[in-house]
Design an enzyme around this catalytic site. Structure first.
Site, PDB file in Angstrom:
ATOM      1  N   ARG A 107      -0.233  -8.514  13.971  1.00  0.00           N
ATOM      2  CA  ARG A 107      -0.809  -7.530  13.047  1.00  0.00           C
ATOM      3  C   ARG A 107      -1.749  -8.218  12.059  1.00  0.00           C
ATOM      4  O   ARG A 107      -2.793  -7.669  11.709  1.00  0.00           O
ATOM      5  CB  ARG A 107       0.293  -6.798  12.276  1.00  0.00           C
ATOM      6  CG  ARG A 107       1.084  -5.833  13.130  1.00  0.00           C
ATOM      7  CD  ARG A 107       2.301  -5.308  12.388  1.00  0.00           C
ATOM      8  NE  ARG A 107       1.958  -4.333  11.357  1.00  0.00           N
ATOM      9  CZ  ARG A 107       2.798  -3.921  10.422  1.00  0.00           C
ATOM     10  NH1 ARG A 107       4.020  -4.431  10.337  1.00  0.00           N
ATOM     11  NH2 ARG A 107       2.423  -3.024   9.543  1.00  0.00           N
ATOM     12  N   LYS A 122       0.822  -1.211   0.000  1.00  0.00           N
ATOM     13  CA  LYS A 122       0.000   0.000   0.000  1.00  0.00           C
ATOM     14  C   LYS A 122       0.859   1.266   0.000  1.00  0.00           C
ATOM     15  O   LYS A 122       0.528   2.228  -0.671  1.00  0.00           O
ATOM     16  CB  LYS A 122      -0.898   0.057   1.248  1.00  0.00           C
ATOM     17  CG  LYS A 122      -2.037  -0.927   1.265  1.00  0.00           C
ATOM     18  CD  LYS A 122      -3.089  -0.536   2.306  1.00  0.00           C
ATOM     19  CE  LYS A 122      -2.550  -0.288   3.703  1.00  0.00           C
ATOM     20  NZ  LYS A 122      -1.965  -1.471   4.364  1.00  0.00           N
ATOM     21  N   ARG A 182      -9.288   1.611   9.671  1.00  0.00           N
ATOM     22  CA  ARG A 182      -8.879   0.225   9.887  1.00  0.00           C
ATOM     23  C   ARG A 182      -9.979  -0.593  10.526  1.00  0.00           C
ATOM     24  O   ARG A 182      -9.832  -1.792  10.707  1.00  0.00           O
ATOM     25  CB  ARG A 182      -7.658   0.186  10.805  1.00  0.00           C
ATOM     26  CG  ARG A 182      -6.381   0.379  10.044  1.00  0.00           C
ATOM     27  CD  ARG A 182      -5.228   0.013  10.926  1.00  0.00           C
ATOM     28  NE  ARG A 182      -3.991   0.162  10.180  1.00  0.00           N
ATOM     29  CZ  ARG A 182      -2.798  -0.007  10.707  1.00  0.00           C
ATOM     30  NH1 ARG A 182      -2.676  -0.323  11.986  1.00  0.00           N
ATOM     31  NH2 ARG A 182      -1.724   0.124   9.984  1.00  0.00           N
ATOM     32  N   ARG A 231      12.029  -2.505  12.150  1.00  0.00           N
ATOM     33  CA  ARG A 231      11.051  -1.761  12.933  1.00  0.00           C
ATOM     34  C   ARG A 231      10.361  -2.697  13.919  1.00  0.00           C
ATOM     35  O   ARG A 231      10.134  -3.852  13.601  1.00  0.00           O
ATOM     36  CB  ARG A 231       9.999  -1.175  11.982  1.00  0.00           C
ATOM     37  CG  ARG A 231       9.914   0.319  11.977  1.00  0.00           C
ATOM     38  CD  ARG A 231       9.048   0.790  10.848  1.00  0.00           C
ATOM     39  NE  ARG A 231       7.843  -0.039  10.690  1.00  0.00           N
ATOM     40  CZ  ARG A 231       6.938   0.174   9.739  1.00  0.00           C
ATOM     41  NH1 ARG A 231       7.112   1.141   8.878  1.00  0.00           N
ATOM     42  NH2 ARG A 231       5.874  -0.589   9.644  1.00  0.00           N
ATOM     43  N   ARG A 234      12.010  -6.816   5.805  1.00  0.00           N
ATOM     44  CA  ARG A 234      12.003  -5.366   5.647  1.00  0.00           C
ATOM     45  C   ARG A 234      12.988  -4.692   6.608  1.00  0.00           C
ATOM     46  O   ARG A 234      13.095  -5.071   7.773  1.00  0.00           O
ATOM     47  CB  ARG A 234      10.582  -4.862   5.911  1.00  0.00           C
ATOM     48  CG  ARG A 234      10.334  -3.499   5.340  1.00  0.00           C
ATOM     49  CD  ARG A 234       8.918  -3.353   4.919  1.00  0.00           C
ATOM     50  NE  ARG A 234       8.081  -3.019   6.072  1.00  0.00           N
ATOM     51  CZ  ARG A 234       6.854  -2.512   5.956  1.00  0.00           C
ATOM     52  NH1 ARG A 234       6.325  -2.301   4.773  1.00  0.00           N
ATOM     53  NH2 ARG A 234       6.143  -2.254   7.027  1.00  0.00           N
TER      54      ARG A 234
END
Ligand SMILES: [Zn+2]
Length: 220
Positions: A174, A16, A91, A163, A130
């Site tokens: 998540r 996204k 969300r 992160r 990532r």
């Protein structure tokens, strides 16, 4: 030109952010990535940041009243007069209702919701690799988009880190949060007739091309 009030939906790691930035460049509409706004607030240790950090560190959603206030302020601004691109908000169904209510107050509505569909396995593969630059948040991937020098940002030379919300157990949290809270939004927006699904398990350029086609259909 009609207004383009866009919402990007998809699980974490669906691309996204990449797509939002490309649409931002294409359409000259402000791109509001809620995650970046919140992380900026956390880094700057604002009141919002301190509140949000407790939730984000646990892979939980930041409460509606906190996030709705921040987003409403941006939507109701000069720069968003022609439209906007929202990523990471809404969300939950209550947030979507709050957004619709705020827009209705301004005589506006959501023009289009773009759902970038990606499987859970693909999400884990993408997010687990990532790496994010500490200074500016530039994003790399050990497999798909490695920096020239391992562990160092190409752009500003600052260290690359995993992160907190890209750590494995937080990724799983998540995803379960996404399935539980965000997937009902798909039904919500299908109900209002603004949802388009795009297959996100493809090269980013193909996804971008399809998004452009969808939006060309809307603004024509
Ligand atoms: Zn950087």
């Amino acid at each position: 030109m009609p207004e383009l009030n866009l919402v990007l939906l998809g699980p974490p790691g669906s691309g996204k952010g990449t797509q939002g930035e490309r649409l931002n460049a294409d359409l000259h509409l402000p791109y509001y990535a809620t995650g970046d706004i919140l992380r900026g607030a956390v880094r700057d240790e604002t009141e919002l940041g301190k509140t949000a950090k407790q939730y984000m560190d646990n892979g939980e959603l930041v409460p509606d009243e906190v996030i709705v206030g921040v987003i409403a302020e941006r939507i109701d601004s000069e720069e968003a007069a022609e439209g906007f691109i929202l990523d990471g908000f809404p969300r939950t169904t209550p947030q979507a209702e709050a957004l619709d209510a705020k827009l209705a107050e301004l005589g506006r509505k959501v023009t289009s919701v773009l759902l970038i569909d990606v499987t859970d396995d693909e999400v884990v593969r993408r997010l687990g690799g990532r790496r994010t630059c500490e200074a500016e948040g530039h994003v790399y991937h050990v497999e798909f988009n490695p920096p020239k020098v391992a562990g160092i940002c190409d752009i500003d030379g600052s260290p690359l880190v995993v992160r907190d919300d890209d750590k494995p157990d937080v990724i799983r949290k998540r995803l379960s949060t996404y399935h539980e809270k965000t997937e009902p939004l798909v039904a919500y927006y299908e109900g209002t007739g603004v949802l388009t699904r795009v297959d996100g398990v493809r090269p980013p350029d193909e996804v971008t091309a399809e998004l452009r086609e969808v939006l060309a259909g809307i603004s024509a």
